[in-house]
Design an enzyme around this catalytic site. Structure first.
Site, PDB file in Angstrom:
ATOM      1  N   GLN A  50      -4.779  -1.438   9.482  1.00  0.00           N
ATOM      2  CA  GLN A  50      -4.668  -2.778   8.906  1.00  0.00           C
ATOM      3  C   GLN A  50      -5.293  -3.817   9.847  1.00  0.00           C
ATOM      4  O   GLN A  50      -5.013  -3.834  11.046  1.00  0.00           O
ATOM      5  CB  GLN A  50      -3.188  -3.102   8.622  1.00  0.00           C
ATOM      6  CG  GLN A  50      -2.951  -4.411   7.890  1.00  0.00           C
ATOM      7  CD  GLN A  50      -3.498  -4.425   6.459  1.00  0.00           C
ATOM      8  OE1 GLN A  50      -3.647  -3.394   5.814  1.00  0.00           O
ATOM      9  NE2 GLN A  50      -3.798  -5.607   5.955  1.00  0.00           N
TER      10      GLN A  50
ATOM     11  N   ASP B 220     -11.108   2.620   3.522  1.00  0.00           N
ATOM     12  CA  ASP B 220     -11.353   1.168   3.429  1.00  0.00           C
ATOM     13  C   ASP B 220     -12.836   0.885   3.177  1.00  0.00           C
ATOM     14  O   ASP B 220     -13.191  -0.222   2.779  1.00  0.00           O
ATOM     15  CB  ASP B 220     -10.957   0.491   4.752  1.00  0.00           C
ATOM     16  CG  ASP B 220      -9.627  -0.237   4.679  1.00  0.00           C
ATOM     17  OD1 ASP B 220      -9.288  -0.736   3.594  1.00  0.00           O
ATOM     18  OD2 ASP B 220      -8.945  -0.305   5.713  1.00  0.00           O
TER      19      ASP B 220
ATOM     20  N   LYS C  69       0.842  -1.208   0.000  1.00  0.00           N
ATOM     21  CA  LYS C  69       0.000   0.000   0.000  1.00  0.00           C
ATOM     22  C   LYS C  69       0.871   1.249   0.000  1.00  0.00           C
ATOM     23  O   LYS C  69       0.606   2.206  -0.727  1.00  0.00           O
ATOM     24  CB  LYS C  69      -0.952  -0.013   1.208  1.00  0.00           C
ATOM     25  CG  LYS C  69      -2.057  -1.063   1.060  1.00  0.00           C
ATOM     26  CD  LYS C  69      -2.855  -1.293   2.329  1.00  0.00           C
ATOM     27  CE  LYS C  69      -3.794  -2.486   2.125  1.00  0.00           C
ATOM     28  NZ  LYS C  69      -4.584  -2.833   3.312  1.00  0.00           N
TER      29      LYS C  69
HETATM   30  N1  GUN Z   1      -6.652  -6.828   6.003  1.00  0.00           N
HETATM   31  C1  GUN Z   1      -6.828  -7.583   4.888  1.00  0.00           C
HETATM   32  N2  GUN Z   1      -7.371  -6.825   3.907  1.00  0.00           N
HETATM   33  C2  GUN Z   1      -7.542  -5.583   4.416  1.00  0.00           C
HETATM   34  C3  GUN Z   1      -8.038  -4.365   3.862  1.00  0.00           C
HETATM   35  O1  GUN Z   1      -8.471  -4.271   2.709  1.00  0.00           O
HETATM   36  N3  GUN Z   1      -8.016  -3.301   4.715  1.00  0.00           N
HETATM   37  C4  GUN Z   1      -7.578  -3.379   5.991  1.00  0.00           C
HETATM   38  N4  GUN Z   1      -7.622  -2.278   6.742  1.00  0.00           N
HETATM   39  N5  GUN Z   1      -7.112  -4.491   6.526  1.00  0.00           N
HETATM   40  C5  GUN Z   1      -7.087  -5.581   5.730  1.00  0.00           C
END
Ligand code: GUN
Length: 281
Positions: free
Chosen positions: A96, A119, A52
């Site tokens: 996350q 998100d 990311k």
């Molecule tokens: N953990 C696995 N996929 C995601 C996601 O798309 N966003 C977040 N915040 N955590 C994750």
């Protein structure tokens, strides 16, 4: 033989479009910042977070990195989120998941300002999606819609079957496919005759979290198959929820794993960050 939908290529196109958009926004004095918060050092989460941040750098989004120790208390994490909520420089907040078990994940998600919820996990974002109002959409299902549209696959009027009902993928996926005027069926682990129901699908979206769960017995001849799963098999090789080789002859189009839905999630996260800055200005 199915057409293989190249998620890597499509996500690269989206990132290039965003990069141009961000350059223009920068010239107008609009800068974009994403705050990325990770608690603990789960290796898979570290890989996702790293990807990311890399995407941010490529597109021209400033990323702020908060790597907090496993023992971080819920109060400390909530205080950080509140601080980021009120920081005018921050456009997006990403915490996350999963979080350590002593932290209430729902409470953390609810504390993120809906205006910065890139998100799309906040109940307000989910509610907005369900009644057709503006709000951030969960990145993986939004990425699936982009994959279908950019591959020239028509959605309107099609029978769509989704296997999986998670809050992050299955449920928002169903709402998005409805918004695109598909006829939507959601299946899950308790669905009876699951393979027969799946066989109705013109578009079959699989997000059940079980490696190689879907084989040709689930697939109508000529169906489009979208595989949201991501696992490692006994040989440490990546695979999805779909037995790719087994269904290849029966589908008209299919996403591979890796290189299908996965790269789209990050592209849509970047899109949400840009959208957040545009909305604010
Ligand atoms: N953990 C696995 N996929 C995601 C996601 O798309 N966003 C977040 N915040 N955590 C994750």
């Amino acid at each position: 033989m199915a057409f293989i939908i190249d998620g890597k290529k499509i996500s690269a196109e989206i990132k290039d479009e965003l990069r141009i958009k961000v350059t223009k926004l920068n010239e107008e004095g609009v800068n974009i910042t994403l705050a990325v918060v990770q608690v603990g050092n789960d290796p898979a989460s570290s890989v996702y977070v790293g990807n990311k941040k890399k995407a941010c750098e490529y597109i021209g989004i400033h990323s702020l990195s908060y790597e907090l120790p496993e023992q971080t208390t819920q109060e400390e994490l909530l205080a950080l989120v509140e601080r980021l909520n009120s920081d005018p420089e921050v456009n997006g907040i990403l915490v996350q998941l999963p979080l350590p078990s002593h932290i209430d994940e729902d409470l953390v998600i609810q504390t993120i300002s809906p205006a910065k919820d890139v998100d799309g996990f906040h109940p307000q974002s989910v509610g907005a999606l369900s009644i057709g109002q503006k709000g951030f959409v969960s990145c993986t299902p939004a990425g699936v819609i982009e994959l279908l549209k950019r591959s020239g696959i028509e959605i309107e009027g099609k029978e769509c079957v989704i296997i999986g009902r998670s809050n992050i993928v299955g449920k928002p996926m169903a709402l998005l496919m409805l918004r695109e005027n598909a006829t939507v069926t959601v299946c899950h682990s308790r669905t009876k005759n699951l393979n027969e129901v799946a066989k109705r699908a013109d578009i079959l979206i699989v997000a059940i979290g079980k490696p190689l769960f879907v084989n040709k017995d689930f697939v109508k001849e000529g169906a489009v198959i979208i595989d949201v799963g991501m696992h490692r098999n006994a040989n440490n090789k990546l695979c999805g929820d779909v037995d790719f080789e087994n269904v290849l002859e029966h589908a008209s189009a299919i996403t591979p794993v890796p290189g299908g839905v996965g790269p789209m999630t990050i592209a849509m996260l970047m899109n949400n960050c840009v959208e957040s800055a545009v909305r604010k200005n």
